[in-house]
Write a protein that holds these residues in place. Structure first.
Motif, mmCIF file in Angstrom:
data_model
loop_
_atom_site.group_PDB
_atom_site.id
_atom_site.type_symbol
_atom_site.label_atom_id
_atom_site.label_comp_id
_atom_site.label_asym_id
_atom_site.label_seq_id
_atom_site.Cartn_x
_atom_site.Cartn_y
_atom_site.Cartn_z
ATOM 1 N N VAL A 117 4.746 -2.042 5.694
ATOM 2 C CA VAL A 117 3.902 -1.379 4.699
ATOM 3 C C VAL A 117 4.659 -0.301 3.941
ATOM 4 C CG1 VAL A 117 1.784 -1.855 5.985
ATOM 5 C CG2 VAL A 117 3.035 0.284 6.397
ATOM 6 N N SER A 118 5.770 0.173 4.495
ATOM 7 C CA SER A 118 6.556 1.204 3.814
ATOM 8 C C SER A 118 7.611 0.607 2.888
ATOM 9 C CB SER A 118 7.232 2.118 4.838
ATOM 10 O OG SER A 118 8.145 1.386 5.639
ATOM 11 N N ASN A 119 7.889 -0.688 3.007
ATOM 12 C CA ASN A 119 8.845 -1.375 2.144
ATOM 13 C C ASN A 119 8.510 -2.863 2.181
ATOM 14 O OD1 ASN A 119 10.943 -2.492 0.721
ATOM 15 N ND2 ASN A 119 12.563 -1.509 1.895
ATOM 16 N N GLU A 120 7.782 -3.322 1.186
ATOM 17 C CA GLU A 120 7.259 -4.681 1.222
ATOM 18 C C GLU A 120 8.324 -5.755 1.027
ATOM 19 O OE1 GLU A 120 4.064 -4.837 -1.556
ATOM 20 O OE2 GLU A 120 2.675 -3.766 -0.234
ATOM 21 N N ASP A 391 -8.882 -7.178 0.259
ATOM 22 C CA ASP A 391 -9.771 -6.576 -0.738
ATOM 23 C C ASP A 391 -11.079 -7.333 -0.913
ATOM 24 O OD1 ASP A 391 -8.696 -8.836 -1.878
ATOM 25 O OD2 ASP A 391 -8.152 -7.905 -3.789
ATOM 26 N N PRO A 446 0.393 -6.201 1.183
ATOM 27 C CA PRO A 446 -0.498 -5.036 1.085
ATOM 28 C C PRO A 446 -0.797 -4.606 -0.347
ATOM 29 C CG PRO A 446 1.131 -4.694 2.806
ATOM 30 C CD PRO A 446 1.528 -5.958 2.087
ATOM 31 N N SER A 447 0.205 -4.626 -1.225
ATOM 32 C CA SER A 447 -0.003 -4.146 -2.592
ATOM 33 C C SER A 447 -0.600 -5.205 -3.508
ATOM 34 C CB SER A 447 1.327 -3.665 -3.182
ATOM 35 O OG SER A 447 2.242 -4.755 -3.306
ATOM 36 N N ASN A 448 -0.537 -6.467 -3.098
ATOM 37 C CA ASN A 448 -1.057 -7.558 -3.917
ATOM 38 C C ASN A 448 -1.595 -8.647 -3.010
ATOM 39 O OD1 ASN A 448 -1.708 -9.502 -5.768
ATOM 40 N ND2 ASN A 448 0.374 -9.830 -6.524
#
Length: 458
Positions: A117-120, A391, A446-448
């Motif tokens: 989660v800190s570097n996808e 989401d 996580p971001s997408n």
């Protein structure tokens, strides 16, 4: 000569038949129904039989106990090749340079996957016989992170996602079902505890509290089904591990453990999940243990678990997997192999924490799309997963031999467009033609969350 060559040949053939029992006998010993070996294009039971025959001792028809350690001990006594050559006065062998010619499009049985989660860009993947690997370029290239002397049987992985702790990962070992090494005797490839990394998954060390110093003795930490970190705790490192026979809890990052559910003996399959607020859900397969079923605890402490198994839950059930909805963690989906119950021998339920009637049976929507490979099948709990899109609480993916997607939490039946992986090639669905069968792990970016990674037998 007293005996003819033909007679000797018949005698030798008899010995071969005695030391190689027919496949049907092997199937009966292991509870495999006759005629099932060719049911799938890729059948893990057939692979088990093949590899079992490769590994077994013909005299005992079983895999020798602790055989891997005995091999290593024997290898240590062998003279180094270079020393032998010098003793015989042979010329020293010049070092050779090797280049891989492939294939490069083959992976392995990937039961464990994670995205940092800190570097996808950092992807972590673990195989049941291939150890842990990391990619720092979104899967383009990979580097092995477990050392040769470390255990290579990876079954699950999780990250401590709390701020300031994201460098910490844990992986469990031992494949409880489907491994060919469990056929006909001891399991030389079973696991041995939990490994921890404090540098983002680049190096690993076994937690001494989980290591088995007597490998001839079966222990709960030899089969780790899942690991979950409690993200709500800020003053202690609370983690849970679903083991053979129950669930254990550590409040010090795995240095010590306490049993919170089960007898650590009876239930073959277990699972555990923890919400962001610290609510713990656990599931244990049916056994003689009174802890069998589905459980909830607000604290995760021993004695705090309440049994929440729905009243209409099938009497017979094997593996149960849990899927929390990240966007609304009051929602939990439960998928299980329930022989003789549910639909196609499986059950799918939705649980809403705090609701007056928390359980909804959605088993009728388990995919039954026809054909030789279209129906949902976990192959006797071998491949079974359920995940919820981060989401959208209604976007649910379930996996067995295939992957299936529902956008309403399987409230209604899906059509072939929801068949998104596995044997989708036979469905002529070109969008998913290259996705392999036998699904074990699945993660969302996580971001997408539109990006999803699948770990399977391919």
């Amino acid at each position: 000569m007293k005996y003819s060559l033909l007679g000797i040949l018949f005698v030798l053939m008899g010995f071969v038949l005695l030391s190689n029992p027919p496949a049907k006998k092997w199937q009966n010993i292991h509870g495999i129904a006759a005629g099932k070996e060719n049911e799938k294009d890729e059948n893990p039971l057939a692979r088990q039989e093949y590899e079992f025959r490769m590994l077994r001792d013909p005299k005992t028809n079983s895999i020798p106990k602790n055989i891997r350690q005995r091999e290593l001990d024997f290898a240590k006594k062998l003279p180094l090749a270079e020393a032998v050559r010098l003793q015989k006065g042979m010329q020293k062998i010049e070092a050779l340079s090797w280049s891989s010619l492939g294939p490069t499009n083959r992976g392995g049985r990937t039961r464990a996957m994670a995205i940092d989660v800190s570097n996808e860009n950092d992807l972590l993947a673990g195989g049941v016989s291939g150890g842990m690997w990391i990619s720092t370029d979104d899967g383009t290239t990979w580097k092995k992170t477990t050392q040769p002397q470390q255990l290579q049987s990876v079954s699950c992985i999780t990250q401590d996602t709390r701020a300031g702790h994201t460098n910490v990962f844990y992986y469990g070992t031992g494949e409880g079902t489907g491994n060919s090494a469990d056929g006909g005797g001891d399991s030389p490839y079973r696991g041995n505890g939990i490994y921890k990394s404090v540098d983002g998954g680049f190096t690993w060390n076994v937690l001494p509290s989980t290591a088995n110093t007597t490998p001839q003795t079966l222990r709960p930490f030899d089969y780790v089904w899942n690991i979950a970190v409690d993200p709500s705790r800020t003053n202690e490192d609370v983690i849970y591990a679903a083991l053979l026979g129950g669930v254990v809890r550590s409040s010090d990052g795995g240095q010590t453990w306490a049993t919170v559910l089960g007898d650590l003996q009876s239930s073959t399959y277990t699972d555990v999940a923890v919400t962001n607020s610290g609510v713990v859900y656990a599931a244990l397969s049916n056994s003689n243990d009174t802890a069998s079923g589905i459980w909830r605890s607000a604290t995760g402490l021993p004695g705090s678990f309440e049994k929440i198994t729905p009243a209409a839950w099938p009497t017979a059930y094997n593996r149960i997997v849990l899927g929390l909805a990240p966007s609304d963690q009051s929602v939990l989906y439960v998928l299980a192999e329930t022989p003789g119950g549910g639909k196609l021998g499986h059950s799918l339920w939705k649980y809403t924490d705090g609701a007056a009637n928390p359980w909804e049976d959605r088993s009728n929507q388990i995919p039954e799309l026809g054909g030789s490979n279209g129906n949902f099948d976990s192959q006797n709990s071998y491949d079974l997963l359920i995940k919820v899109k981060p989401d959208d609480e209604n976007f649910v993916v379930i996996g067995g031999t295939n992957l299936y997607r529902s956008t309403d939490g399987f409230a209604t039946a899906i059509d072939t467009n929801g068949w998104i992986g596995g044997y989708a090639l036979s469905n002529n669905n070109s969008s998913y033609a290259n996705q392999h069968s036998d699904e074990h792990s699945l993660v969302f970016m996580p971001s997408n969350p539109k990006i999803m990674y699948s770990g399977n037998d391919g």
